[in-house]
Design a protein around this motif. Sequence first.
Motif, PDB file in Angstrom:
ATOM      1  N   PRO A  47     -71.094  -2.565 -22.861  1.00  0.00           N
ATOM      2  CA  PRO A  47     -72.077  -3.636 -22.667  1.00  0.00           C
ATOM      3  C   PRO A  47     -72.935  -3.330 -21.431  1.00  0.00           C
ATOM      4  O   PRO A  47     -72.431  -3.301 -20.308  1.00  0.00           O
ATOM      5  N   VAL A  48     -74.190  -3.069 -21.659  1.00  0.00           N
ATOM      6  CA  VAL A  48     -75.103  -2.659 -20.584  1.00  0.00           C
ATOM      7  C   VAL A  48     -75.197  -3.718 -19.493  1.00  0.00           C
ATOM      8  O   VAL A  48     -75.206  -3.399 -18.303  1.00  0.00           O
ATOM      9  N   ASP A  49     -75.225  -4.992 -19.876  1.00  0.00           N
ATOM     10  CA  ASP A  49     -75.329  -6.063 -18.886  1.00  0.00           C
ATOM     11  C   ASP A  49     -74.124  -6.051 -17.939  1.00  0.00           C
ATOM     12  O   ASP A  49     -74.285  -6.153 -16.730  1.00  0.00           O
ATOM     13  N   ALA A  50     -72.931  -5.925 -18.485  1.00  0.00           N
ATOM     14  CA  ALA A  50     -71.721  -5.908 -17.647  1.00  0.00           C
ATOM     15  C   ALA A  50     -71.712  -4.692 -16.739  1.00  0.00           C
ATOM     16  O   ALA A  50     -71.444  -4.799 -15.541  1.00  0.00           O
ATOM     17  N   LEU A  51     -72.027  -3.522 -17.290  1.00  0.00           N
ATOM     18  CA  LEU A  51     -72.055  -2.309 -16.471  1.00  0.00           C
ATOM     19  C   LEU A  51     -73.115  -2.420 -15.384  1.00  0.00           C
ATOM     20  O   LEU A  51     -72.884  -2.052 -14.234  1.00  0.00           O
ATOM     21  N   SER A  52     -74.255  -2.992 -15.718  1.00  0.00           N
ATOM     22  CA  SER A  52     -75.334  -3.167 -14.753  1.00  0.00           C
ATOM     23  C   SER A  52     -74.901  -4.010 -13.557  1.00  0.00           C
ATOM     24  O   SER A  52     -75.251  -3.725 -12.412  1.00  0.00           O
ATOM     25  N   ARG A  53     -74.126  -5.071 -13.826  1.00  0.00           N
ATOM     26  CA  ARG A  53     -73.670  -5.941 -12.738  1.00  0.00           C
ATOM     27  C   ARG A  53     -72.654  -5.261 -11.826  1.00  0.00           C
ATOM     28  O   ARG A  53     -72.449  -5.705 -10.697  1.00  0.00           O
ATOM     29  N   LEU A  54     -72.021  -4.194 -12.292  1.00  0.00           N
ATOM     30  CA  LEU A  54     -71.052  -3.467 -11.471  1.00  0.00           C
ATOM     31  C   LEU A  54     -71.688  -2.330 -10.677  1.00  0.00           C
ATOM     32  O   LEU A  54     -71.203  -1.969  -9.611  1.00  0.00           O
ATOM     33  N   LEU A  55     -72.759  -1.771 -11.192  1.00  0.00           N
ATOM     34  CA  LEU A  55     -73.406  -0.647 -10.510  1.00  0.00           C
ATOM     35  C   LEU A  55     -74.185  -1.118  -9.283  1.00  0.00           C
ATOM     36  O   LEU A  55     -74.528  -2.288  -9.175  1.00  0.00           O
ATOM     37  N   PRO A  56     -74.473  -0.199  -8.360  1.00  0.00           N
ATOM     38  CA  PRO A  56     -75.217  -0.588  -7.160  1.00  0.00           C
ATOM     39  C   PRO A  56     -76.570  -1.211  -7.493  1.00  0.00           C
ATOM     40  O   PRO A  56     -77.184  -0.872  -8.510  1.00  0.00           O
ATOM     41  N   ALA A  57     -77.020  -2.099  -6.632  1.00  0.00           N
ATOM     42  CA  ALA A  57     -78.301  -2.783  -6.828  1.00  0.00           C
ATOM     43  C   ALA A  57     -79.485  -1.857  -6.562  1.00  0.00           C
ATOM     44  O   ALA A  57     -80.612  -2.173  -6.940  1.00  0.00           O
ATOM     45  N   SER A  58     -79.225  -0.731  -5.919  1.00  0.00           N
ATOM     46  CA  SER A  58     -80.310   0.198  -5.627  1.00  0.00           C
ATOM     47  C   SER A  58     -79.830   1.618  -5.856  1.00  0.00           C
ATOM     48  O   SER A  58     -78.632   1.895  -5.899  1.00  0.00           O
ATOM     49  N   GLY A  59     -80.772   2.513  -5.983  1.00  0.00           N
ATOM     50  CA  GLY A  59     -80.473   3.922  -6.168  1.00  0.00           C
ATOM     51  C   GLY A  59     -81.554   4.570  -7.006  1.00  0.00           C
ATOM     52  O   GLY A  59     -82.265   3.903  -7.757  1.00  0.00           O
ATOM     53  N   LYS A  60     -81.671   5.880  -6.851  1.00  0.00           N
ATOM     54  CA  LYS A  60     -82.721   6.601  -7.566  1.00  0.00           C
ATOM     55  C   LYS A  60     -82.225   7.273  -8.831  1.00  0.00           C
ATOM     56  O   LYS A  60     -82.829   7.182  -9.873  1.00  0.00           O
TER      57      LYS A  60
END
Length: 183
Positions: A47-60
């Motif tokens: 689930p992209v939404d769940a993974l997104s909430r776990l990953l850092p808020a910033s990064g390149k």
Amino acid sequence: MRHKTYILRGVSAVVAAAAVFAAAGCSADEPRREFTVPKALCGVSVPVDALSRLLPASGKKLTTEADGSTDDVLLCKINVDDVMVLALSRERIVAGDSARHILYTQLRITQPKFAEGTSIAYADDAAVSLLKCRGADVQNEDISTLVKVLKPARSDESAMKSLITDYTAKVKKQGPCKKRSSY
């Protein structure tokens, strides 16, 4: 009376404009996420939404690496800007362990929450699931999946529950239990 109305409207407009400029100024200074969140981890959709909430808020730049075979032992690492931020491992283990015990022995998490009965144990920054392979035609074993969030990634209990639950369901649909070899 009219004079006061114009002054209040003018003050309101200035306050609103200041708020817009302040918000624009803050967001321009804050680092932001430039990478795309993956739709799968080591060949299993997530689930992209769940993974997104776990990953850092910033990064390149986000990269994923897979080590091991998909049959017995698999380690999937997510790196953001060359720093590992999430690790997912999946392996075949001897039948009989519990998700809670694995979470405790591997990560020292003492009070997890549970899903799917007790086959999934999770906390805000880690989770374990067990798929039990039982039956006359399969080897008596379990498949353990462990997910761990590492700094600077973010802890989020509901996102972790969603990620491990969905990932485990997708793995189960792949029919991962090995057939018993005939001797």
